[in-house]
Design an enzyme around this catalytic site. Structure first.
Site, PDB file in Angstrom:
ATOM      1  N   ASN A  13      18.893   3.647   7.540  1.00  0.00           N
ATOM      2  CA  ASN A  13      18.722   2.796   6.354  1.00  0.00           C
ATOM      3  C   ASN A  13      20.094   2.580   5.724  1.00  0.00           C
ATOM      4  O   ASN A  13      20.646   3.489   5.114  1.00  0.00           O
ATOM      5  CB  ASN A  13      17.773   3.501   5.370  1.00  0.00           C
ATOM      6  N   TRP A  14      20.625   1.379   5.915  1.00  0.00           N
ATOM      7  CA  TRP A  14      21.976   1.104   5.406  1.00  0.00           C
ATOM      8  C   TRP A  14      21.997   0.869   3.890  1.00  0.00           C
ATOM      9  O   TRP A  14      23.064   0.749   3.294  1.00  0.00           O
ATOM     10  CB  TRP A  14      22.543  -0.126   6.116  1.00  0.00           C
ATOM     11  N   LYS A  15      20.820   0.730   3.289  1.00  0.00           N
ATOM     12  CA  LYS A  15      20.757   0.418   1.848  1.00  0.00           C
ATOM     13  C   LYS A  15      21.626  -0.810   1.577  1.00  0.00           C
ATOM     14  O   LYS A  15      21.707  -1.708   2.414  1.00  0.00           O
ATOM     15  CB  LYS A  15      21.154   1.638   1.015  1.00  0.00           C
ATOM     16  N   HIS A 102      10.473   2.937  -0.900  1.00  0.00           N
ATOM     17  CA  HIS A 102      11.625   3.848  -0.924  1.00  0.00           C
ATOM     18  C   HIS A 102      11.820   4.327  -2.367  1.00  0.00           C
ATOM     19  O   HIS A 102      11.637   3.568  -3.317  1.00  0.00           O
ATOM     20  CB  HIS A 102      12.885   3.138  -0.420  1.00  0.00           C
ATOM     21  N   GLU A 104      14.288   4.738  -4.157  1.00  0.00           N
ATOM     22  CA  GLU A 104      15.214   3.954  -4.998  1.00  0.00           C
ATOM     23  C   GLU A 104      14.504   2.741  -5.580  1.00  0.00           C
ATOM     24  O   GLU A 104      14.791   2.326  -6.705  1.00  0.00           O
ATOM     25  CB  GLU A 104      16.452   3.563  -4.177  1.00  0.00           C
ATOM     26  N   GLU A 174      10.609  11.875   1.887  1.00  0.00           N
ATOM     27  CA  GLU A 174      12.005  11.947   1.441  1.00  0.00           C
ATOM     28  C   GLU A 174      12.052  12.539   0.035  1.00  0.00           C
ATOM     29  O   GLU A 174      11.876  11.820  -0.949  1.00  0.00           O
ATOM     30  CB  GLU A 174      12.617  10.541   1.400  1.00  0.00           C
ATOM     31  N   GLY A 180      20.959  11.367  -0.578  1.00  0.00           N
ATOM     32  CA  GLY A 180      22.332  11.037  -0.950  1.00  0.00           C
ATOM     33  C   GLY A 180      23.038  12.139  -1.714  1.00  0.00           C
ATOM     34  O   GLY A 180      24.107  11.940  -2.275  1.00  0.00           O
ATOM     35  N   SER A 216      19.579  13.331   3.265  1.00  0.00           N
ATOM     36  CA  SER A 216      20.796  13.995   3.740  1.00  0.00           C
ATOM     37  C   SER A 216      20.686  14.525   5.173  1.00  0.00           C
ATOM     38  O   SER A 216      21.228  15.581   5.497  1.00  0.00           O
ATOM     39  CB  SER A 216      21.207  15.111   2.779  1.00  0.00           C
ATOM     40  N   GLY A 237      20.025   7.833   5.803  1.00  0.00           N
ATOM     41  CA  GLY A 237      20.745   6.905   4.934  1.00  0.00           C
ATOM     42  C   GLY A 237      22.229   6.936   5.233  1.00  0.00           C
ATOM     43  O   GLY A 237      22.707   6.373   6.224  1.00  0.00           O
ATOM     44  N   GLY A 238      22.982   7.644   4.390  1.00  0.00           N
ATOM     45  CA  GLY A 238      24.441   7.670   4.478  1.00  0.00           C
ATOM     46  C   GLY A 238      24.986   7.892   5.878  1.00  0.00           C
ATOM     47  O   GLY A 238      25.918   7.186   6.310  1.00  0.00           O
TER      48      GLY A 238
HETATM   49  P1  PGA Z   1      20.478   9.854   2.746  1.00  0.00           P
HETATM   50  O1  PGA Z   1      19.348   8.753   2.421  1.00  0.00           O
HETATM   51  O2  PGA Z   1      20.351  10.182   4.212  1.00  0.00           O
HETATM   52  O3  PGA Z   1      21.760   9.201   2.395  1.00  0.00           O
HETATM   53  O4  PGA Z   1      20.156  11.033   1.900  1.00  0.00           O
HETATM   54  C1  PGA Z   1      18.078   8.780   3.014  1.00  0.00           C
HETATM   55  C2  PGA Z   1      17.253   7.630   2.516  1.00  0.00           C
HETATM   56  O5  PGA Z   1      17.315   7.330   1.317  1.00  0.00           O
HETATM   57  O6  PGA Z   1      16.515   6.972   3.297  1.00  0.00           O
END
Ligand code: PGA
Length: 259
Positions: A13-15, A102, A104, A174, A180, A216, A237-238
């Site tokens: 997930n590149w956000k 998600h 966010e 998650e 993050g 993470s 994500g990251g």
């Molecule tokens: P992260 O994000 O791996 O950067 O913690 C995961 C996500 O939000 O899908």
């Protein structure tokens, strides 16, 4: 009783990160990736780059193996919803997956459990595979309400979709405090919540619904997470922004799944 899914799913997930130039370098770097048959690979770049990604993959070894998805969709097919994108449009751009709910979006766009369930339904109607994201905040975990929150989020989706529709979804657990932050849930912590979600999903649906962990995930902790019996993959994500790091996570997913 349905069989456990032997397949692992690794999704990036590149956000709101990246550019077409970065994507081009990324696809090239991933090009030499050895992908085991039992691993599915999905990338969720910003929707603006979906078509670009599809074009970059054309004729490459990963074409057809690296599936694409969007990070959100609108629950309606079309209409006066400025700035939004619908399921059929995502399909049109080459997407076959979509994230819904998600944390966010739940946090910054105030998405309710009910809206997330509608989005999951809209995704299925459009022929997309929804990854329904659930997870508790740190305050909720500290208050001992983690399971209750996650169960409520899952229940909104199982109440809306019938057995057949549910068989087409993926769920991602998650924990918000692990996203993050560099603070991963331990493999045991993640497994414990996954087992609870698994039971809940089994009561709602005969088919086995894949259950991903996110928060993470990186090359250093992926194998431990993937070794857990109820962790069917990861939503990254990251760490998915770095092709080498993402490739190492994908390699860790090729574990013995005969369990
Ligand atoms: P992260 O994000 O791996 O950067 O913690 C995961 C996500 O939000 O899908």
């Amino acid at each position: 009783m349905a069989q456990r899914t032997p397949r692992k799913i690794v999704a990036g997930n590149w956000k709101m990160h990246g550019s077409s130039a970065m994507l081009s370098a990324y696809v090239e770097a991933l090009g030499s990736l050895e992908l085991a048959d039992n691993v599915s690979l999905v990338l969720f770049p910003p929707v603006a780059f979906l078509d670009c990604c599809r074009r970059l993959l054309a004729g490459q070894p990963l074409e057809g193996r690296l599936e694409l998805g969007a990070q959100d969709l609108h629950p309606e097919r079309e209409g006066a919803f400025t700035g939004e994108i619908s399921g059929p449009m995502i399909r049109d751009l080459g997407g076959s997956w979509v994230l819904v709910g998600h944390s966010e979006r739940r946090q910054y766009q105030g998405e309710s459990d009910e809206l997330v369930a509608r989005k999951a339904e809209a995704a299925l109607t459009a022929g997309l595979k929804p990854v329904v994201c659930v997870g508790e905040t740190e305050a909720e975990r500290d208050a001992g309400a983690a399971e209750e929150v996650v169960s409520r989020q899952v229940a909104a989706v199982t109440a809306r979709l019938d057995d057949r529709a549910l068989a087409g979804i993926v769920v991602a657990y998650e924990p918000v405090w692990a996203i993050g932050t560099g603070r991963t849930a331990s493999a045991e912590q993640a497994q414990a919540t996954h087992a609870v979600i698994r039971e809940q999903l089994r009561r709602a649906c005969d088919a086995e619904i894949p259950l991903l962990y996110g928060g993470s995930v990186k090359s250093g902790n992926a194998a431990g997470l993937f070794a857990q019996p109820d962790i069917d993959g990861a939503l990254v994500g990251g760490a998915s922004l770095d092709a080498q790091e993402f490739a190492a996570i994908v390699a860790a997913a090729d574990v013995d799944t005969t369990r």
